[in-house]
Enzyme design. Structure first.
Site, PDB file in Angstrom:
ATOM      1  CD  GLU A 164      13.020   1.195   9.193  1.00 59.11           C
ATOM      2  OE1 GLU A 164      13.675   0.947   8.160  1.00 59.11           O
ATOM      3  OE2 GLU A 164      11.959   0.594   9.481  1.00 59.11           O
ATOM      4  CD  GLU A 271       7.127  -0.536  12.014  1.00 54.75           C
ATOM      5  OE1 GLU A 271       7.674  -1.485  11.411  1.00 54.75           O
ATOM      6  OE2 GLU A 271       7.359   0.649  11.720  1.00 54.75           O
TER       7      GLU A 271
HETATM    8  O1  G3I Z   1      -1.617  -3.189  -2.350  1.00 51.13           O
HETATM    9  C1  G3I Z   1      -0.871  -2.523  -3.376  1.00 51.13           C
HETATM   10  C2  G3I Z   1      -1.318  -3.003  -4.723  1.00 51.13           C
HETATM   11  O2  G3I Z   1      -2.678  -2.601  -4.929  1.00 51.13           O
HETATM   12  C3  G3I Z   1      -0.428  -2.388  -5.793  1.00 51.13           C
HETATM   13  O3  G3I Z   1      -0.783  -2.893  -7.054  1.00 51.13           O
HETATM   14  C4  G3I Z   1       1.031  -2.740  -5.479  1.00 51.13           C
HETATM   15  C5  G3I Z   1       1.979  -2.166  -6.491  1.00 51.13           C
HETATM   16  O4  G3I Z   1       2.368  -0.853  -6.090  1.00 51.13           O
HETATM   17  O5  G3I Z   1       1.396  -2.213  -4.177  1.00 51.13           O
HETATM   18  C6  G3I Z   1       0.601  -2.792  -3.170  1.00 51.13           C
HETATM   19  O6  G3I Z   1       0.955  -2.169  -1.978  1.00 51.13           O
HETATM   20  C7  G3I Z   1       2.139  -2.632  -1.394  1.00 51.13           C
HETATM   21  C8  G3I Z   1       1.838  -2.778   0.096  1.00 51.13           C
HETATM   22  O7  G3I Z   1       3.023  -3.095   0.823  1.00 51.13           O
HETATM   23  C9  G3I Z   1       0.771  -3.820   0.370  1.00 51.13           C
HETATM   24  O8  G3I Z   1       1.264  -5.048   0.074  1.00 51.13           O
HETATM   25  C10 G3I Z   1       3.238  -1.562  -1.593  1.00 51.13           C
HETATM   26  O9  G3I Z   1       3.610  -1.519  -2.946  1.00 51.13           O
HETATM   27  C11 G3I Z   1       4.438  -1.918  -0.736  1.00 51.13           C
HETATM   28  O10 G3I Z   1       5.402  -0.872  -0.805  1.00 51.13           O
HETATM   29  C12 G3I Z   1       3.992  -2.064   0.718  1.00 51.13           C
HETATM   30  O11 G3I Z   1       5.112  -2.457   1.502  1.00 51.13           O
HETATM   31  C13 G3I Z   1       5.076  -1.985   2.844  1.00 51.13           C
HETATM   32  C14 G3I Z   1       6.496  -1.547   3.216  1.00 51.13           C
HETATM   33  O12 G3I Z   1       6.547  -1.145   4.585  1.00 51.13           O
HETATM   34  C15 G3I Z   1       6.951  -0.391   2.353  1.00 51.13           C
HETATM   35  O13 G3I Z   1       6.078   0.713   2.552  1.00 51.13           O
HETATM   36  C16 G3I Z   1       4.624  -3.115   3.762  1.00 51.13           C
HETATM   37  O14 G3I Z   1       3.236  -3.388   3.539  1.00 51.13           O
HETATM   38  C17 G3I Z   1       4.810  -2.709   5.221  1.00 51.13           C
HETATM   39  O15 G3I Z   1       4.519  -3.807   6.080  1.00 51.13           O
HETATM   40  C18 G3I Z   1       6.241  -2.228   5.469  1.00 51.13           C
HETATM   41  O16 G3I Z   1       6.287  -1.772   6.797  1.00 51.13           O
HETATM   42  C19 G3I Z   1       7.575  -1.289   7.236  1.00 51.13           C
HETATM   43  C20 G3I Z   1       7.337  -0.080   8.120  1.00 51.13           C
HETATM   44  O17 G3I Z   1       6.671   0.919   7.376  1.00 51.13           O
HETATM   45  C21 G3I Z   1       8.642   0.422   8.698  1.00 51.13           C
HETATM   46  N1  G3I Z   1       9.324  -0.653   9.446  1.00 51.13           N
HETATM   47  C22 G3I Z   1       9.591  -1.836   8.622  1.00 51.13           C
HETATM   48  C23 G3I Z   1       8.286  -2.389   8.057  1.00 51.13           C
HETATM   49  C24 G3I Z   1       8.535  -3.629   7.223  1.00 51.13           C
HETATM   50  O18 G3I Z   1       9.274  -3.298   6.095  1.00 51.13           O
END
Ligand code: G3I
Length: 357
Positions: A164, A271
């Site tokens: 991105e 995705e």
């Molecule tokens: O599961 C942990 C938890 O154990 C912890 O306590 C908490 C606090 O840090 O974090 C939790 O993990 C989170 C994870 O999602 C699972 O829910 C992360 O913080 C959080 O940053 C993560 O967000 C992800 C996001 O990208 C940022 O990395 C999303 O799952 C994921 O679906 C999203 O995916 C992105 C692609 O990489 C790029 N394209 C867009 C897409 C949607 O934003």
């Protein structure tokens, strides 16, 4: 959970897993199995890898584990291979979750797509707040890429080098810390560093909205053409495919796939999820929207399989079950965007995928 009858033939075991997970303890010998309960595993019938965005914490959860390894042949870390989660400081790494995902994939004959080396939305604070010179910054980022790509080698066959990089609607380079500290040609240097880290790994650029955002699409293809003119290594494009049941048109989707393939690059639908409630008018998934989602998935997979076989990298679903989707928190609406429902049962969307193969 019924005891799974041992089978000498793993595909039968995978089929049985689908049946058991989809309908509880129905035996494959049922005279009239529910049609959604006797679906083949995608990995058994697809000629290309079908991936799942996965998380290390779900490896120990039996339903996630069984479906991920029984149905899918490719794995993308939903977040645990991003810089913010791997690196707490220069040369300081936390590998456990990424290692667990790589080992899970290896032991289940799944390929791993690395996501993502550089993404402005997942940078650790030491990168965002780096106080050294621009040259020292670039040295650290180059070392990060070398360390991460080098650690996994052949265990990760491909990486999203950059995710991105272009702004919505303008196609301008985002003013990320990477752009600010490394200059406007930073993308090319990051791809070069990844190639230097591994001569064989497949290098991808990954982005969203390219089927409908003409400026972003144009910027992406200008980058590709520039890379190819200058000999900058790039092997494929990730088209994220976060779409709705009725937008964008399948023609627009197919056109961007074809344009990538025409440049000799691999196409990764990286995705995939299909929102069925973009206007927030639903409080539960209706049959009509479920069928529209099935048709949508079928159209997208059909467009993908119409590509030359050597351009078909993979189709990756961005999550397993509807309740797991990032879309629910992101948009604040109830959503049912994936192939499995809350009870780990394949939805009509799963059948739509199968019928396109
Ligand atoms: O599961 C942990 C938890 O154990 C912890 O306590 C908490 C606090 O840090 O974090 C939790 O993990 C989170 C994870 O999602 C699972 O829910 C992360 O913080 C959080 O940053 C993560 O967000 C992800 C996001 O990208 C940022 O990395 C999303 O799952 C994921 O679906 C999203 O995916 C992105 C692609 O990489 C790029 N394209 C867009 C897409 C949607 O934003």
């Amino acid at each position: 959970m019924c005891p799974i009858q041992a089978s000498a033939n793993p595909p039968c075991l995978r089929l049985l897993l689908i049946a058991l997970l989809a309908g509880g303890c129905s035996s494959p010998a049922d005279p009239d199995p529910d049609p959604v309960q006797s679906l083949p595993a995608l990995r058994e019938v697809s000629n290309f890898p079908v991936g799942i965005a996965f998380q290390a914490g779900r490896i120990q959860a039996s339903a996630y584990n069984s479906i991920a390894r029984g149905v899918f042949s490719s794995l993308t870390a939903e977040y645990e291979m991003k810089m913010r989660h791997l690196s707490a400081g220069p040369g300081v790494y936390t590998w456990d979750n990424a290692d667990a995902l790589v080992e899970f994939a290896r032991s289940n004959d799944m390929q791993v797509h690395g996501h993502a080396l550089v993404w402005h939305e997942s940078t650790p604070s030491w990168v965002e707040n780096f106080t050294g010179t621009d040259e020292a910054f670039e040295t650290q980022i180059r070392q990060y890429i070398t360390d991460v790509v080098g650690r996994y080698g052949d265990a990760i066959i491909s990486w999203d080098v950059v995710n991105e990089a272009f702004e919505n609607n303008t196609g301008l380079l985002r003013q990320s810390v990477f752009r600010r500290r490394m200059g406007s040609d930073y993308l090319a240097r990051l791809f070069r560093y990844a190639r230097e880290a591994d001569p064989d790994v497949l290098l991808f650029y990954n982005d969203y909205a390219t089927p409908w955002d003409a400026a972003k699409r144009g910027a992406m293809f200008s980058m590709i053409d520039d890379f190819q003119n200058r000999g900058i290594p790039i092997d494929g494009i990730g088209l994220q495919m976060h779409v709705t049941y009725d937008f964008p048109s399948i023609d627009a989707i197919g056109a961007v796939m074809d344009s990538v393939a025409a440049r000799g690059l691999l196409v990764h639908v990286s995705e995939l999820d299909v929102r069925v409630n973009p206007a927030g008018d639903l409080t539960s998934l209706t049959e009509a929207r479920s069928q529209a989602q099935k048709a949508r998935i079928n159209d997208i997979v059909t467009a993908f399989v119409s590509l030359p076989a050597d351009r078909q990298f993979a189709i990756t679903l961005w999550g397993l079950r509807d309740p797991d989707s990032w879309l629910i928190d992101f948009w604040g609406n109830p959503e049912w965007p994936l192939l499995y429902d809350e009870a780990f049962r394949p939805k009509p969307a799963y059948e739509g995928f199968l019928e396109a193969l």
